[in-house]
Design an enzyme around this catalytic site. Structure first.
Site, mmCIF file in Angstrom:
data_model
loop_
_atom_site.group_PDB
_atom_site.id
_atom_site.type_symbol
_atom_site.label_atom_id
_atom_site.label_comp_id
_atom_site.label_asym_id
_atom_site.label_seq_id
_atom_site.Cartn_x
_atom_site.Cartn_y
_atom_site.Cartn_z
ATOM 1 N N LYS A 111 -38.820 1.594 -28.424
ATOM 2 C CA LYS A 111 -37.897 0.784 -28.160
ATOM 3 C C LYS A 111 -38.746 -0.623 -28.669
ATOM 4 O O LYS A 111 -40.098 -1.089 -27.858
ATOM 5 C CB LYS A 111 -37.827 0.379 -25.833
ATOM 6 C CG LYS A 111 -36.705 -0.592 -25.496
ATOM 7 C CD LYS A 111 -37.188 -0.053 -24.407
ATOM 8 C CE LYS A 111 -35.678 -0.935 -23.627
ATOM 9 N NZ LYS A 111 -36.268 -0.736 -22.238
HETATM 10 O O1 G3P Z 1 -35.161 -2.646 -18.959
HETATM 11 C C1 G3P Z 1 -34.895 -2.944 -19.593
HETATM 12 C C2 G3P Z 1 -33.290 -4.768 -18.706
HETATM 13 O O2 G3P Z 1 -32.901 -3.029 -18.043
HETATM 14 C C3 G3P Z 1 -34.399 -5.284 -16.949
HETATM 15 O O3 G3P Z 1 -33.218 -5.089 -15.985
HETATM 16 O O4 G3P Z 1 -32.992 -5.884 -13.828
HETATM 17 O O5 G3P Z 1 -35.735 -6.376 -14.808
HETATM 18 O O6 G3P Z 1 -33.360 -7.644 -15.697
HETATM 19 P P1 G3P Z 1 -33.545 -6.435 -15.309
#
Ligand code: G3P
Length: 217
Positions: free
Chosen positions: A83
């Site tokens: 990633k």
């Molecule tokens: O893994 C990345 C992403 O899905 C993060 O999500 O909830 O931290 O905005 P969030």
């Protein structure tokens, strides 16, 4: 469409696989939340549980350092996807790792132009962040739809991985737009499985069944 879990928690991943989850995405925040253990050991343990792709993010800055770490991470397991963020360095890293035959997930995508560049750099996944756009008053769904349309019309092969998913509605929106997968927190996976009418209906069925058995006795 596939469901991935957005977590580095092994217990959640074990349960998720039993509920149809086929991949995992992690990020430095999620890995840090699991404690101070070894990054490689944790990612390998995740790969031993899930059948599909497991994204592990680079944790360094600068294209050269990111490429070196990306190559190292890719060697941890056949199912690992490296990633990298949608930054100027990140696009360079995606191109280089792609040339090496390494799968890359371009993360922190907040615009269709970033998604277009990611595809042209040969990224395997693009991760548009739906929830974080919603949080600032924009519509994550609009971005997802725009990316799917651009990739379809341009016959671009990068897979759309809906990320920053906050509720079951996001998952269904991603599915109806034809996203390759959505990566979701464990809480959203549980929400997908449950409906109050299923719970109350099931409780009633079981109570009636046991009542019948009691009458027979
Ligand atoms: O893994 C990345 C992403 O899905 C993060 O999500 O909830 O931290 O905005 P969030």
């Amino acid at each position: 469409m596939k469901l991935f879990l957005d977590t580095a928690n092994l217990e959640q991943i074990k349960q998720g696989v039993k509920w149809g989850v086929s991949g995992v995405t992690t990020n430095p925040t999620l890995v840090a939340a699991e404690g101070v253990g070894d990054y490689k050991t944790l990612v390998r343990a995740i790969c031993d549980i899930v059948p599909g792709e497991v994204s592990a993010e680079v944790t360094v800055e600068g294209a050269a350092a990111m490429i070196a770490q990306g190559r190292e991470i890719a060697a941890w397991h056949d199912n690992v996807v490296v990633k990298v963020p949608c930054t100027p360095d990140g696009f360079e890293v995606a191109s280089q790792l792609g040339n090496d035959g390494i799968k890359v997930n371009m993360t922190l995508c907040f615009s269709a132009s970033q998604a277009l560049l990611a595809a042209l750099c040969g990224a395997y996944f693009i991760s548009p962040f739906m929830g974080r756009l919603d949080d600032i008053g924009q519509d994550g769904l609009d971005l997802l739809a725009e990316i799917v349309d651009i990739y379809d019309k341009g016959s671009l092969e990068t897979r759309v991985l809906a990320a920053s998913v906050r509720h079951p509605g996001h998952v269904l929106q991603a599915a109806s737009l034809g996203a390759y997968a959505a990566t979701i927190p464990f809480k959203v996976l549980e929400q997908l499985a449950r409906h109050p009418l299923t719970d109350s209906g099931n409780a009633r069925f079981l109570a009636d069944w046991h009542g019948r058995a009691a009458k027979k006795a």
